[in-house]
Design an enzyme around this catalytic site. Sequence first.
Site, PDB file in Angstrom:
ATOM      1  N   CYS A  43      46.546 -15.544  -5.035  1.00  0.00           N
ATOM      2  CA  CYS A  43      46.677 -14.732  -3.824  1.00  0.00           C
ATOM      3  C   CYS A  43      45.703 -15.246  -2.761  1.00  0.00           C
ATOM      4  O   CYS A  43      44.638 -15.784  -3.068  1.00  0.00           O
ATOM      5  CB  CYS A  43      46.389 -13.268  -4.143  1.00  0.00           C
ATOM      6  SG  CYS A  43      46.604 -12.167  -2.711  1.00  0.00           S
ATOM      7  N   ASP A  45      43.945 -13.474  -0.940  1.00  0.00           N
ATOM      8  CA  ASP A  45      42.836 -12.510  -0.832  1.00  0.00           C
ATOM      9  C   ASP A  45      41.468 -13.203  -0.867  1.00  0.00           C
ATOM     10  O   ASP A  45      41.209 -14.016  -1.759  1.00  0.00           O
ATOM     11  CB  ASP A  45      42.953 -11.506  -1.995  1.00  0.00           C
ATOM     12  CG  ASP A  45      42.043 -10.302  -1.819  1.00  0.00           C
ATOM     13  OD1 ASP A  45      40.813 -10.495  -1.712  1.00  0.00           O
ATOM     14  OD2 ASP A  45      42.552  -9.170  -1.783  1.00  0.00           O
ATOM     15  N   ARG A  47      38.709 -12.236  -1.756  1.00  0.00           N
ATOM     16  CA  ARG A  47      37.839 -11.892  -2.901  1.00  0.00           C
ATOM     17  C   ARG A  47      38.190 -12.654  -4.165  1.00  0.00           C
ATOM     18  O   ARG A  47      37.594 -12.427  -5.217  1.00  0.00           O
ATOM     19  CB  ARG A  47      37.934 -10.370  -3.169  1.00  0.00           C
ATOM     20  CG  ARG A  47      37.449  -9.529  -1.998  1.00  0.00           C
ATOM     21  CD  ARG A  47      37.893  -8.092  -2.136  1.00  0.00           C
ATOM     22  NE  ARG A  47      39.348  -7.966  -2.059  1.00  0.00           N
ATOM     23  CZ  ARG A  47      40.004  -6.812  -2.167  1.00  0.00           C
ATOM     24  NH1 ARG A  47      39.337  -5.687  -2.368  1.00  0.00           N
ATOM     25  NH2 ARG A  47      41.313  -6.782  -2.078  1.00  0.00           N
ATOM     26  N   CYS A 102      45.852  -5.610  -5.690  1.00  0.00           N
ATOM     27  CA  CYS A 102      46.298  -6.549  -4.647  1.00  0.00           C
ATOM     28  C   CYS A 102      46.945  -5.776  -3.491  1.00  0.00           C
ATOM     29  O   CYS A 102      47.851  -4.963  -3.700  1.00  0.00           O
ATOM     30  CB  CYS A 102      47.303  -7.530  -5.254  1.00  0.00           C
ATOM     31  SG  CYS A 102      47.975  -8.709  -4.072  1.00  0.00           S
TER      32      CYS A 102
HETATM   33 ZN   LIG Z   1      46.285 -10.051  -3.359  1.00  0.00          ZN
END
Ligand SMILES: [Zn+2]
Length: 220
Positions: A43, A45, A47, A102
């Site tokens: 992903c 993302d 993080r 997510c």
């Molecule tokens: Zn995600």
Amino acid sequence: MTTQLTELFESNRQWAALTEAQDPGFFSKLLEQQTPQYLWIGCADSRVPANELVGLLPGELFVHRNVANVVAHSDLNALSVIQFAVDGLKVQHIIVVGHSNCGGVKAALNDLRLGLVDNWLRHVKDVRHQHQAFLDQIDAERRVDALCELNVLEQARNVCTSTVVLDAWTRGQEVVVHGWVYGLHNGLLDDLKMTARAAEDVDTAYAHALSGIRDRYLAA
Ligand SMILES: [Zn+2]
């Protein structure tokens, strides 16, 4: 607000100097070739930093990231990465990595309207609809994480059924596909056991991983 992002350039210089000091010749060696053994599909993302969380250096991990780690058969971006990784770099492992909580998966689960990305997340909504009966049996607060894991299974299966991976397996090239999930809360990776090393493994691996997810979420 600084417009030149000088702090990032400063950090970059420090990182490059430290890396070179710890391993003299590091960058000149990388210049000659990259020989990663792994392709990470994760992903976007912020993080979930791929290299850092598995302790791999530049040159050791080939990475593709997008919102909610989707592998769509019509996505030339992801397919090109997979093709170059398998045919060009000869990676031995392709790892699809989802993560808990997510945001993309949450939006797909809760029908949030965020804009253009809704169309991309349609792929995750398809996963949700496919497993809706199971998701309905899980406590609402755990449903996002369950869908994150189901999404990993489906996207890993999409990797397995891509022409690139099927062709590699047909010609006897060793490529293992994996499905993992990363816990934002503890920084740990879990293997969902969606592990396939040949076309005939895929259905069994998928069924095994799916029953593992069902056991964990329905038992709790
Ligand atoms: Zn995600």
